[in-house]
Design a protein around this motif. Structure first.
Motif, mmCIF file in Angstrom:
data_model
loop_
_atom_site.group_PDB
_atom_site.id
_atom_site.type_symbol
_atom_site.label_atom_id
_atom_site.label_comp_id
_atom_site.label_asym_id
_atom_site.label_seq_id
_atom_site.Cartn_x
_atom_site.Cartn_y
_atom_site.Cartn_z
ATOM 1 N N VAL A 1 13.183 -14.962 5.326
ATOM 2 C CA VAL A 1 13.668 -13.691 4.778
ATOM 3 C C VAL A 1 12.710 -12.577 5.205
ATOM 4 N N ASN A 2 13.183 -11.352 5.077
ATOM 5 C CA ASN A 2 12.352 -10.201 5.383
ATOM 6 C C ASN A 2 11.092 -10.246 4.508
ATOM 7 N N LYS A 3 9.922 -10.091 5.153
ATOM 8 C CA LYS A 3 8.642 -10.218 4.419
ATOM 9 C C LYS A 3 8.561 -9.259 3.228
ATOM 10 N N LYS A 4 9.268 -8.136 3.346
ATOM 11 C CA LYS A 4 9.205 -7.145 2.252
ATOM 12 C C LYS A 4 10.023 -7.583 1.035
ATOM 13 N N ILE B 1 4.289 -9.538 -2.606
ATOM 14 C CA ILE B 1 4.369 -9.458 -1.143
ATOM 15 C C ILE B 1 3.025 -9.814 -0.481
ATOM 16 N N LYS B 2 1.923 -9.342 -1.085
ATOM 17 C CA LYS B 2 0.595 -9.563 -0.469
ATOM 18 C C LYS B 2 0.163 -11.024 -0.515
ATOM 19 N N SER B 3 0.497 -11.708 -1.626
ATOM 20 C CA SER B 3 -0.030 -13.079 -1.766
ATOM 21 C C SER B 3 0.969 -14.159 -1.339
ATOM 22 N N ALA B 4 2.179 -13.769 -0.882
ATOM 23 C CA ALA B 4 3.199 -14.772 -0.522
ATOM 24 C C ALA B 4 2.689 -15.696 0.587
#
Ligand code: UTP
Length: 271
Positions: free
Chosen positions: A160-163, A193-196
């Motif tokens: 999926v889109n990272k955002k 989003i940062k820690s995914a």
């Protein structure tokens, strides 16, 4: 061998209101065909012999859909319409394969799965979330092939889109097996989003071990106060159960949201 599939259908379908206020979303038409029939056809084509539908008293209309023989018989007698006869035969074929169990309080997907524990015969079974339609390639069939080869649990995955990772269950990968498959280290529900750990999201196709019922029996409520299947899967992974993530080749259609549901008919029509 995977012979049984379970399909949780006891949710409220609030994202599709008002369409779901008196009707079951899984019976809504997608390009002229009942949504649930796409899922049943996927199961049949994948070699599944028995399908357990988890419904609720509110959604008894789903049971009626497969048990309305008298109505069909009357119409067929009066009209002799070949199309109606074919549809009737198809529904009778589904009916032979289907069993129903009830989850009258929507406590979550984990609780829904737990309702099938006395019906599961083999060590592994398939679970499909019916909102997640996958067209152009039979994802269940491909996952069963992987299971047959590796004799482990399998879950569907899509980049999926990272955002947007904070809207999905996201896999933490242990090791890539080949281009389409990887060993799963963990699954994190809606990470920020940062820690995914990746942008590989969980999609509604699972080959699960019977062992999961032991975990589900003890499973406490998680995010949103619901009993999530993902929480029990995480426990199995921590115990050393091998789970493979399969990046499927078909096209994903999200039929659980209003926008996705509307788009799905168009996507199938232009297929
Ligand atoms: P969702 O939570 O995505 O869908 O459940 P929902 O509850 O039906 O719809 P919304 O979110 O209110 O719009 C995923 C699948 O799990 C089933 C649902 O029927 C859906 O197919 N489900 C969910 C159950 O069977 N029981 C539950 O307690 C919760």
């Amino acid at each position: 061998m995977i012979r049984q599939a379970i399909i949780p259908l006891a949710g409220l379908g609030t994202r599709l209101l008002p369409l779901t206020s008196v009707y079951a979303k899984e019976l809504l038409p997608i390009n002229g065909k009942v949504g649930l029939e796409y899922i049943l056809d996927e199961c049949i084509e994948a070699g599944i012999k028995e399908i357990i539908l988890i419904i609720s008293n509110r959604k008894k209309i789903i049971q009626k859909y497969f048990y309305n023989d008298l109505f069909f018989k009357k119409i067929i007698k009066a009209k002799k319409d070949q199309r109606i006869l074919n549809e009737y035969k198809k529904i009778k074929k589904y009916k032979k394969m289907i069993k129903f169990v009830f989850q009258n309080e929507p406590k979550g997907t984990g609780d829904a799965v737990l309702k099938t524990r006395n019906k599961i015969k083999d060590n592994y079974f398939l679970m499909i979330l019916p909102d997640d339609l996958i067209i152009k390639k039979n994802c269940s069939k491909d996952m069963i092939l992987i299971h047959n080869k590796m004799n482990c649990s399998v879950m569907a995955s899509m980049k999926v889109n990272k955002k947007t990772v904070n809207r999905w269950g996201i896999y933490s990968k242990k090791k890539q097996i080949n281009k389409s498959n990887f060993y799963i280290k963990d699954v994190v529900e809606k990470p920020n989003i940062k820690s995914a750990p990746s942008n590989n999201a969980v999609i509604g196709r699972y080959i699960l071990p019977k062992k999961i019922f032991k975990k589900l029996q003890k499973q406490t409520k998680g995010k949103g106060g619901e009993i999530h299947i993902t929480d029990s899967i995480r426990k199995l992974i921590k115990d050393g159960e091998e789970f493979v993530g399969h990046t499927f080749k078909g096209k994903y259609l999200d039929c659980g949201s209003m926008e996705g549901y509307i788009k799905s008919s168009i996507e199938i029509a232009i297929k």
